[in-house]
Design a protein around this motif. Structure first.
Motif, PDB file in Angstrom:
ATOM      1  N   ILE A 286       1.082  -6.463   7.073  1.00  0.00           N
ATOM      2  CA  ILE A 286      -0.280  -6.334   6.541  1.00  0.00           C
ATOM      3  C   ILE A 286      -0.232  -5.844   5.093  1.00  0.00           C
ATOM      4  N   MET A 287       0.661  -4.885   4.812  1.00  0.00           N
ATOM      5  CA  MET A 287       0.792  -4.376   3.440  1.00  0.00           C
ATOM      6  C   MET A 287       1.218  -5.483   2.482  1.00  0.00           C
ATOM      7  N   LYS A 288       2.172  -6.296   2.914  1.00  0.00           N
ATOM      8  CA  LYS A 288       2.629  -7.411   2.070  1.00  0.00           C
ATOM      9  C   LYS A 288       1.486  -8.387   1.797  1.00  0.00           C
ATOM     10  N   ASN A 289       0.687  -8.673   2.821  1.00  0.00           N
ATOM     11  CA  ASN A 289      -0.449  -9.584   2.656  1.00  0.00           C
ATOM     12  C   ASN A 289      -1.484  -9.023   1.681  1.00  0.00           C
ATOM     13  N   ILE A 290      -1.719  -7.713   1.773  1.00  0.00           N
ATOM     14  CA  ILE A 290      -2.678  -7.075   0.860  1.00  0.00           C
ATOM     15  C   ILE A 290      -2.187  -7.168  -0.573  1.00  0.00           C
ATOM     16  N   VAL A 291      -0.898  -6.874  -0.792  1.00  0.00           N
ATOM     17  CA  VAL A 291      -0.314  -6.949  -2.145  1.00  0.00           C
ATOM     18  C   VAL A 291      -0.362  -8.371  -2.667  1.00  0.00           C
ATOM     19  N   GLY A 295      -2.859  -7.635  -5.154  1.00  0.00           N
ATOM     20  CA  GLY A 295      -1.959  -6.882  -6.008  1.00  0.00           C
ATOM     21  C   GLY A 295      -1.697  -5.497  -5.435  1.00  0.00           C
ATOM     22  N   PHE A 296      -0.854  -4.742  -6.102  1.00  0.00           N
ATOM     23  CA  PHE A 296      -0.492  -3.397  -5.638  1.00  0.00           C
ATOM     24  C   PHE A 296      -1.714  -2.484  -5.561  1.00  0.00           C
ATOM     25  N   ALA A 297      -2.697  -2.720  -6.446  1.00  0.00           N
ATOM     26  CA  ALA A 297      -3.911  -1.897  -6.457  1.00  0.00           C
ATOM     27  C   ALA A 297      -4.705  -2.026  -5.158  1.00  0.00           C
ATOM     28  N   GLY A 298      -4.505  -3.146  -4.447  1.00  0.00           N
ATOM     29  CA  GLY A 298      -5.208  -3.352  -3.187  1.00  0.00           C
ATOM     30  C   GLY A 298      -4.866  -2.311  -2.140  1.00  0.00           C
ATOM     31  N   LEU A 299      -3.671  -1.732  -2.236  1.00  0.00           N
ATOM     32  CA  LEU A 299      -3.253  -0.693  -1.292  1.00  0.00           C
ATOM     33  C   LEU A 299      -3.961   0.633  -1.541  1.00  0.00           C
TER      34      LEU A 299
END
Length: 339
Positions: A286-291, A295-299
């Motif tokens: 899920i983290m990879k999909n968000i990034v 982008g990294f800011a999505g986390l």
């Protein structure tokens, strides 16, 4: 630095007194922080009206709870109409038009879980701290980390199935018989482990948060005492240490909070609309999909609202808890003098 940390005084606050102090802190924190979240949800509903099955996160300052909208028209507190220009305007108009009690809408059901979880957490932390200090020594710097990890791990594990059941009950009005059938079906289809769905991302968020929070809290409390030339911390030192350590932990663990919310939201979209979604994706996937998507800011989505809630909640909770323990310590000391 704290009188409790001295050898002869370690047993002066009993577990029952710690439970009472943490319960008082939990209720006070909820009463003071909940209005912020109620206003935030009302502003969100104004911009994007909530439809049946839509999920939103409700926080009472102690715990985050996933709520699922029902078809109740404007009767539901989160669907009441309003033309708010901002946070302060929303506060004033809700009080004027609906009464001050509306700022605590939806609080009772979440307190049923939040207060016991907080009592378990704080009491376990203190008891573990006392035990570890007796074994490892007063100045062992890793004690807050270990005690914070174990206490939070236990609290999350105990509460996780109740959170799933409570969310299901909020999604539809269930009788106890229907709820029993739902749980039985869930267990027979997916096993007992299904009642802990969402446990992993919750642990990944809350356990590191707890370790960071307690370590930084103890360090900041000691540092502020030294800077102030005080032997023991005051209410304001507890308050400031709690707010700062809570903010640091909130920033560091926000990515796991984003994942937890997304995972739980997907689960209840599936329950409400029967949509086939990849609910069993791992936290890292899920983290990879968000990034990949944002982008990294999505986390770190929702950083400011999270800080606005967590900083005061941590400050109020810890300062109230420590004040409660100090009160009981004085009472116990007086009782011993007359014995």
């Amino acid at each position: 630095m704290d009188p409790e940390s001295e050898g002869p005084q370690i047993i002066k606050v009993t577990p029952l007194q710690q439970m009472f102090a943490s319960c008082t802190g939990a209720i006070l924190t909820s009463l003071m922080v909940t209005p912020l979240d109620v206003v935030k949800i009302r502003l969100q509903a104004q911009r994007n009206p909530f439809s049946k099955g839509k999920c939103f996160v409700y926080s009472n300052g102690l715990m985050d709870h996933l709520c699922v909208c029902e078809e109740e028209g404007n009767r539901a507190w989160y669907k009441k109409p309003g033309r708010f220009q901002g946070t302060l305007d929303a506060f004033l108009k809700i009080i004027r038009n609906e009464g001050i009690k509306s700022l605590w809408s939806g609080l009772p059901p979440t307190l049923v879980m939040a207060v016991p979880a907080t009592v378990i957490y704080f009491t376990c932390y203190d008891q573990l701290t006392y035990f570890l200090k007796s074994k490892l020594g007063e100045n062992e710097s890793h004690i807050p980390i270990v005690a914070g990890i174990v206490a939070r791990f236990g609290a999350v594990t105990v509460i996780s199935p109740l959170e799933l059941i409570r969310t299901k009950m909020q999604s539809k009005k269930f009788s106890y018989e229907e709820l029993h059938r739902f749980i039985s079906r869930k267990v027979s289809e997916d096993g007992w482990i299904s009642l802990w769905r969402g446990w992993a991302p919750t642990v990944l968020r809350d356990v590191p948060f707890s370790a960071l929070y307690w370590y930084n809290y103890e360090v900041l409390k000691k540092w502020l005492c030294e800077k102030s030339g005080l032997y023991k911390p005051t209410f304001m030192i507890h308050f400031t240490s709690g707010a700062l350590s809570g903010s640091i932990a909130a920033i560091a663990t926000l990515p796991f909070d984003v994942v937890k919310t997304q995972k739980q939201t997907q689960l209840w979209i599936d329950e409400c609309h029967k949509i086939s979604m990849p609910l069993h994706m791992s936290t890292w996937t899920i983290m990879k999909n968000i990034v990949a998507k944002n982008g990294f800011a999505g986390l770190f989505t929702g950083l400011i609202p999270r800080l606005i809630k967590i900083a005061p909640a941590c400050a109020i909770m810890i300062s109230t808890y420590e004040s409660g323990k100090a009160f009981f310590q004085m009472q116990n000391a007086r009782r011993q003098q007359y014995q």
